[in-house]
Design a protein around this motif. Structure first.
Motif, PDB file in Angstrom:
ATOM      1  N   UNK A  85      27.001   2.077 -36.021  1.00 31.48           N
ATOM      2  CA  UNK A  85      25.975   1.766 -36.729  1.00 31.48           C
ATOM      3  C   UNK A  85      25.910   0.097 -37.063  1.00 31.48           C
ATOM      4  N   UNK A  86      24.934  -0.452 -36.948  1.00 26.20           N
ATOM      5  CA  UNK A  86      24.991  -1.840 -37.224  1.00 26.20           C
ATOM      6  C   UNK A  86      23.943  -2.189 -38.324  1.00 26.20           C
ATOM      7  N   UNK A  87      23.724  -3.736 -38.574  1.00 22.68           N
ATOM      8  CA  UNK A  87      22.768  -4.050 -39.590  1.00 22.68           C
ATOM      9  C   UNK A  87      22.508  -5.491 -39.272  1.00 22.68           C
ATOM     10  N   UNK A  88      21.073  -5.787 -39.327  1.00 24.02           N
ATOM     11  CA  UNK A  88      20.594  -7.121 -39.254  1.00 24.02           C
ATOM     12  C   UNK A  88      21.142  -8.079 -40.080  1.00 24.02           C
ATOM     13  N   UNK A 137      17.714   3.443 -47.002  1.00 24.21           N
ATOM     14  CA  UNK A 137      17.816   3.727 -48.481  1.00 24.21           C
ATOM     15  C   UNK A 137      19.134   3.274 -49.131  1.00 24.21           C
ATOM     16  N   UNK A 138      20.115   3.265 -48.527  1.00 27.25           N
ATOM     17  CA  UNK A 138      21.328   2.598 -49.029  1.00 27.25           C
ATOM     18  C   UNK A 138      20.881   0.997 -49.323  1.00 27.25           C
ATOM     19  N   UNK A 139      20.345   0.186 -48.506  1.00 24.20           N
ATOM     20  CA  UNK A 139      19.801  -1.002 -48.875  1.00 24.20           C
ATOM     21  C   UNK A 139      18.984  -1.090 -50.145  1.00 24.20           C
ATOM     22  N   UNK A 140      18.263   0.005 -50.112  1.00 24.54           N
ATOM     23  CA  UNK A 140      17.313  -0.136 -51.580  1.00 24.54           C
ATOM     24  C   UNK A 140      18.092  -0.029 -52.898  1.00 24.54           C
ATOM     25  N   UNK A 141      19.452   0.457 -52.622  1.00 23.44           N
ATOM     26  CA  UNK A 141      20.452   0.971 -53.863  1.00 23.44           C
ATOM     27  C   UNK A 141      21.678  -0.490 -53.958  1.00 23.44           C
ATOM     28  N   UNK A 144      25.715  -1.722 -48.525  1.00 22.74           N
ATOM     29  CA  UNK A 144      25.623  -1.949 -47.019  1.00 22.74           C
ATOM     30  C   UNK A 144      26.300  -0.964 -46.197  1.00 22.74           C
ATOM     31  N   UNK A 145      26.181  -0.863 -45.010  1.00 26.46           N
ATOM     32  CA  UNK A 145      26.972   0.387 -44.524  1.00 26.46           C
ATOM     33  C   UNK A 145      28.602  -0.007 -44.420  1.00 26.46           C
TER      34      UNK A 145
END
Ligand SMILES: [Zn+2]
Length: 162
Positions: A85-88, A137-141, A144-145
């Motif tokens: 899993x990654x994230x911008x 949904x994690x981002x909205x809380x 981050x991963x």
């Protein structure tokens, strides 16, 4: 075009506010989020990632595309699944591309929420789509991963961020 916020920016650690107005500004925001996501070949993007602390995300992954406003998740299948899993918002400071790590998630979830016109949406997901919904949904809380990783794995990722 809106810039993607990266780790260290406080907006990524702030719980986002629910959307209350289903107006033109919201529709414009969703269009801008898709544009920002596609510009960097992303598969999902949440409001805080472009500096908008509102509970909305967009996605285009595994031939499924859409947006969800004020999402909430229920677990259909609690079996853990671990995959890259990654994230911008968590880029390598040299290459500026997302950093990936084996991240534990739940195998099956249903997201419920609203669409841009305020109509209810409900999407059942497994695999990469379920992973994406949990990530966004994690981002909205304000999460981050890397928060989901074992300590050593998180440290290895964080060492490479800007
Ligand atoms: Zn992300």
């Amino acid at each position: 075009m809106r810039d993607i916020r990266t780790i260290g920016d406080p907006v990524l650690r702030t719980p986002a506010e629910p959307v209350t107005d289903f107006d033109r500004d919201l529709r414009r925001l969703i269009d801008e989020m898709f544009a920002a996501m596609y510009a960097v070949d992303g598969v999902g993007l949440a409001g805080p990632q472009i500096g908008v602390s509102r509970r909305v995300f967009v996605y285009d992954i595994a031939r499924r595309k859409g947006h969800v406003i004020n999402p909430s998740l229920t677990v259909d299948d609690p079996e853990p699944m671990v995959d890259d899993e990654g994230c911008l918002s968590v880029p390598d400071r040299e290459t500026r591309t997302p950093l990936y790590a084996k991240t534990p998630r739940t195998s099956g979830v249903t997201v419920t929420g609203l669409d841009r016109l305020g109509r209810p949406v409900r999407i059942k997901a497994r695999g990469s789509l379920a992973r994406c919904f949990q990530h966004e949904t994690d981002h909205l809380d304000g999460m981050l991963y890397v928060d989901r990783l074992p300590k050593d794995a998180a440290r290895a990722v964080l060492l490479k961020t800007p």
